[in-house]
Scaffold this motif. Structure first.
Motif, PDB file in Angstrom:
ATOM      1  N   GLN A  71     -27.616 -15.735  -1.293  1.00 31.16           N
ATOM      2  CA  GLN A  71     -27.986 -16.372  -2.548  1.00 31.16           C
ATOM      3  C   GLN A  71     -29.303 -15.798  -3.077  1.00 31.16           C
ATOM      4  OE1 GLN A  71     -27.967 -20.644  -2.319  1.00 31.16           O
ATOM      5  NE2 GLN A  71     -28.383 -20.897  -4.487  1.00 31.16           N
ATOM      6  N   ASN A  72     -30.272 -15.580  -2.204  1.00 29.99           N
ATOM      7  CA  ASN A  72     -31.542 -14.995  -2.643  1.00 29.99           C
ATOM      8  C   ASN A  72     -31.370 -13.551  -3.095  1.00 29.99           C
ATOM      9  OD1 ASN A  72     -33.385 -17.150  -2.432  1.00 29.99           O
ATOM     10  ND2 ASN A  72     -33.411 -16.938  -0.224  1.00 29.99           N
ATOM     11  N   ILE A  73     -30.501 -12.808  -2.420  1.00 30.49           N
ATOM     12  CA  ILE A  73     -30.212 -11.437  -2.858  1.00 30.49           C
ATOM     13  C   ILE A  73     -29.611 -11.477  -4.263  1.00 30.49           C
ATOM     14  CG2 ILE A  73     -28.754  -9.406  -2.457  1.00 30.49           C
ATOM     15  CD1 ILE A  73     -29.037 -10.020   0.589  1.00 30.49           C
ATOM     16  N   ALA A  74     -28.684 -12.399  -4.476  1.00 29.59           N
ATOM     17  CA  ALA A  74     -28.052 -12.537  -5.798  1.00 29.59           C
ATOM     18  C   ALA A  74     -29.084 -12.836  -6.871  1.00 29.59           C
ATOM     19  CB  ALA A  74     -26.988 -13.636  -5.753  1.00 29.59           C
ATOM     20  N   ILE A  94     -21.177 -18.143  -1.346  1.00 27.16           N
ATOM     21  CA  ILE A  94     -20.189 -19.228  -1.429  1.00 27.16           C
ATOM     22  C   ILE A  94     -19.270 -19.193  -0.216  1.00 27.16           C
ATOM     23  CG2 ILE A  94     -18.154 -20.039  -2.703  1.00 27.16           C
ATOM     24  CD1 ILE A  94     -19.710 -19.223  -5.301  1.00 27.16           C
ATOM     25  N   LYS A  95     -18.805 -18.004   0.169  1.00 26.44           N
ATOM     26  CA  LYS A  95     -17.941 -17.889   1.359  1.00 26.44           C
ATOM     27  C   LYS A  95     -18.665 -18.400   2.603  1.00 26.44           C
ATOM     28  CE  LYS A  95     -15.516 -14.656   4.361  1.00 26.44           C
ATOM     29  NZ  LYS A  95     -15.983 -15.389   5.532  1.00 26.44           N
ATOM     30  N   SER A  96     -19.933 -18.010   2.757  1.00 28.06           N
ATOM     31  CA  SER A  96     -20.700 -18.462   3.926  1.00 28.06           C
ATOM     32  C   SER A  96     -20.928 -19.971   3.898  1.00 28.06           C
ATOM     33  CB  SER A  96     -22.047 -17.730   3.995  1.00 28.06           C
ATOM     34  OG  SER A  96     -21.861 -16.365   4.271  1.00 28.06           O
ATOM     35  N   TYR A  97     -21.211 -20.514   2.698  1.00 28.16           N
ATOM     36  CA  TYR A  97     -21.373 -21.959   2.589  1.00 28.16           C
ATOM     37  C   TYR A  97     -20.071 -22.683   2.940  1.00 28.16           C
ATOM     38  CZ  TYR A  97     -25.982 -21.662   0.290  1.00 28.16           C
ATOM     39  OH  TYR A  97     -27.310 -21.448   0.000  1.00 28.16           O
ATOM     40  N   LYS A  98     -18.934 -22.141   2.504  1.00 26.88           N
ATOM     41  CA  LYS A  98     -17.638 -22.756   2.832  1.00 26.88           C
ATOM     42  C   LYS A  98     -17.372 -22.700   4.339  1.00 26.88           C
ATOM     43  CE  LYS A  98     -15.371 -22.299  -1.645  1.00 26.88           C
ATOM     44  NZ  LYS A  98     -14.284 -21.695  -2.428  1.00 26.88           N
ATOM     45  N   ASP A  99     -17.773 -21.611   4.985  1.00 22.20           N
ATOM     46  CA  ASP A  99     -17.643 -21.513   6.441  1.00 22.20           C
ATOM     47  C   ASP A  99     -18.478 -22.593   7.129  1.00 22.20           C
ATOM     48  OD1 ASP A  99     -15.952 -19.326   6.116  1.00 22.20           O
ATOM     49  OD2 ASP A  99     -17.498 -17.840   6.622  1.00 22.20           O
ATOM     50  N   MET A 100     -19.677 -22.833   6.599  1.00 20.90           N
ATOM     51  CA  MET A 100     -20.533 -23.881   7.164  1.00 20.90           C
ATOM     52  C   MET A 100     -19.873 -25.249   7.011  1.00 20.90           C
ATOM     53  SD  MET A 100     -24.277 -22.605   5.802  1.00 20.90           S
ATOM     54  CE  MET A 100     -25.075 -24.155   6.185  1.00 20.90           C
ATOM     55  N   ILE A 101     -19.285 -25.508   5.833  1.00 22.90           N
ATOM     56  CA  ILE A 101     -18.622 -26.790   5.597  1.00 22.90           C
ATOM     57  C   ILE A 101     -17.446 -26.956   6.552  1.00 22.90           C
ATOM     58  CG2 ILE A 101     -17.235 -28.096   3.921  1.00 22.90           C
ATOM     59  CD1 ILE A 101     -19.096 -26.816   1.734  1.00 22.90           C
ATOM     60  N   ALA A 102     -16.670 -25.902   6.725  1.00 19.60           N
ATOM     61  CA  ALA A 102     -15.514 -25.955   7.633  1.00 19.60           C
ATOM     62  C   ALA A 102     -15.951 -26.248   9.065  1.00 19.60           C
ATOM     63  CB  ALA A 102     -14.734 -24.644   7.571  1.00 19.60           C
ATOM     64  N   ALA A 103     -17.140 -25.785   9.425  1.00 21.93           N
ATOM     65  CA  ALA A 103     -17.667 -26.021  10.774  1.00 21.93           C
ATOM     66  C   ALA A 103     -18.439 -27.341  10.859  1.00 21.93           C
ATOM     67  CB  ALA A 103     -18.570 -24.863  11.180  1.00 21.93           C
ATOM     68  N   GLY A 104     -18.535 -28.054   9.735  1.00 20.16           N
ATOM     69  CA  GLY A 104     -19.241 -29.332   9.727  1.00 20.16           C
ATOM     70  C   GLY A 104     -20.756 -29.205   9.798  1.00 20.16           C
ATOM     71  N   ASP A 108     -23.820 -31.271   3.094  1.00 19.42           N
ATOM     72  CA  ASP A 108     -24.411 -31.612   1.797  1.00 19.42           C
ATOM     73  C   ASP A 108     -25.186 -30.430   1.219  1.00 19.42           C
ATOM     74  OD1 ASP A 108     -23.341 -34.159   1.851  1.00 19.42           O
ATOM     75  OD2 ASP A 108     -25.162 -35.092   2.651  1.00 19.42           O
ATOM     76  N   ALA A 109     -25.993 -29.784   2.051  1.00 18.37           N
ATOM     77  CA  ALA A 109     -26.771 -28.632   1.592  1.00 18.37           C
ATOM     78  C   ALA A 109     -25.847 -27.485   1.197  1.00 18.37           C
ATOM     79  CB  ALA A 109     -27.741 -28.179   2.680  1.00 18.37           C
ATOM     80  N   ALA A 110     -24.784 -27.288   1.962  1.00 13.45           N
ATOM     81  CA  ALA A 110     -23.831 -26.219   1.647  1.00 13.45           C
ATOM     82  C   ALA A 110     -23.144 -26.486   0.311  1.00 13.45           C
ATOM     83  CB  ALA A 110     -22.807 -26.070   2.770  1.00 13.45           C
ATOM     84  N   ASN A 111     -22.763 -27.733   0.068  1.00 12.35           N
ATOM     85  CA  ASN A 111     -22.144 -28.078  -1.225  1.00 12.35           C
ATOM     86  C   ASN A 111     -23.116 -27.838  -2.379  1.00 12.35           C
ATOM     87  OD1 ASN A 111     -19.408 -28.855  -0.795  1.00 12.35           O
ATOM     88  ND2 ASN A 111     -20.141 -30.680   0.274  1.00 12.35           N
ATOM     89  N   ARG A 112     -24.395 -28.176  -2.183  1.00  6.42           N
ATOM     90  CA  ARG A 112     -25.404 -27.903  -3.224  1.00  6.42           C
ATOM     91  C   ARG A 112     -25.538 -26.400  -3.436  1.00  6.42           C
ATOM     92  NH1 ARG A 112     -28.026 -32.060  -0.477  1.00  6.42           N
ATOM     93  NH2 ARG A 112     -29.372 -30.589   0.611  1.00  6.42           N
ATOM     94  N   GLY A 113     -25.516 -25.634  -2.344  1.00  7.07           N
ATOM     95  CA  GLY A 113     -25.601 -24.184  -2.436  1.00  7.07           C
ATOM     96  C   GLY A 113     -24.442 -23.595  -3.220  1.00  7.07           C
ATOM     97  N   ILE A 114     -23.245 -24.108  -2.971  1.00  5.86           N
ATOM     98  CA  ILE A 114     -22.058 -23.632  -3.699  1.00  5.86           C
ATOM     99  C   ILE A 114     -22.213 -23.898  -5.193  1.00  5.86           C
ATOM    100  CG2 ILE A 114     -19.593 -24.059  -4.104  1.00  5.86           C
ATOM    101  CD1 ILE A 114     -19.353 -24.438  -1.015  1.00  5.86           C
ATOM    102  N   ARG A 115     -22.623 -25.109  -5.549  1.00  4.74           N
ATOM    103  CA  ARG A 115     -22.805 -25.438  -6.972  1.00  4.74           C
ATOM    104  C   ARG A 115     -23.855 -24.536  -7.617  1.00  4.74           C
ATOM    105  NH1 ARG A 115     -22.152 -30.567  -4.863  1.00  4.74           N
ATOM    106  NH2 ARG A 115     -24.378 -31.014  -4.877  1.00  4.74           N
ATOM    107  N   SER A 116     -24.921 -24.294  -6.910  1.00  8.66           N
ATOM    108  CA  SER A 116     -25.987 -23.418  -7.432  1.00  8.66           C
ATOM    109  C   SER A 116     -25.465 -21.987  -7.632  1.00  8.66           C
ATOM    110  CB  SER A 116     -27.171 -23.424  -6.467  1.00  8.66           C
ATOM    111  OG  SER A 116     -28.183 -22.591  -6.928  1.00  8.66           O
TER     112      SER A 116
END
Length: 125
Positions: A71-74, A94-104, A108-116
């Motif tokens: 995200q910072n690179i982007a 987004i892919k990395s955030y989704k991987d985090m969500i899948a792993a539990g 919440d932070a991952a969902n915020r990251g995806i929206r951002s």
């Protein structure tokens, strides 16, 4: 006292000071942290291309931190108006955030990251 790290004795049995400044102690962790700190410093100073270079180094073995690093690179690419590369890294984040969500992990932070990241992509288009 057998040379262990205590408030009054900062040396190990071999006389090696246990501290972040000592390159002999957990160097991989400190090196990775140092690279990220340098990348943030460069980004804050508007040196986006140099920041990108440091963030790219920090991706190696970043684990769950890969999402925020992408995200910072982007963001850096967006600042130098390379929107194609920015979108590529937003999507990687987004892919990395989704991987985090899948792993539990940090859902919440991952969902915020995806929206951002999605907002960043929209701005780039």
């Amino acid at each position: 006292n057998q040379g262990f790290n205590t408030p009054n004795n900062n040396k190990s049995n071999n006389g090696i000071k246990i501290s972040p400044e000592n390159p002999n102690v957990n160097t991989a962790s400190f090196a990775s942290s140092d690279i990220r700190n340098e990348a943030r410093r460069l980004q804050s100073g508007g040196q986006y291309k140099q920041a990108i270079s440091q963030y790219m180094k920090a991706l190696d073995g970043a684990g769950d931190d890969a999402a925020s690093i992408h995200q910072n690179i982007a963001i850096c690419y967006q600042r130098i108006e390379d929107n194609g590369s920015a979108i590529e890294h937003y999507n990687a984040a987004i892919k990395s955030y989704k991987d985090m969500i899948a792993a539990g992990k940090n859902v919440d932070a991952a969902n915020r990251g995806i929206r951002s990241c999605e907002n960043g992509i929209a701005v780039c288009k």
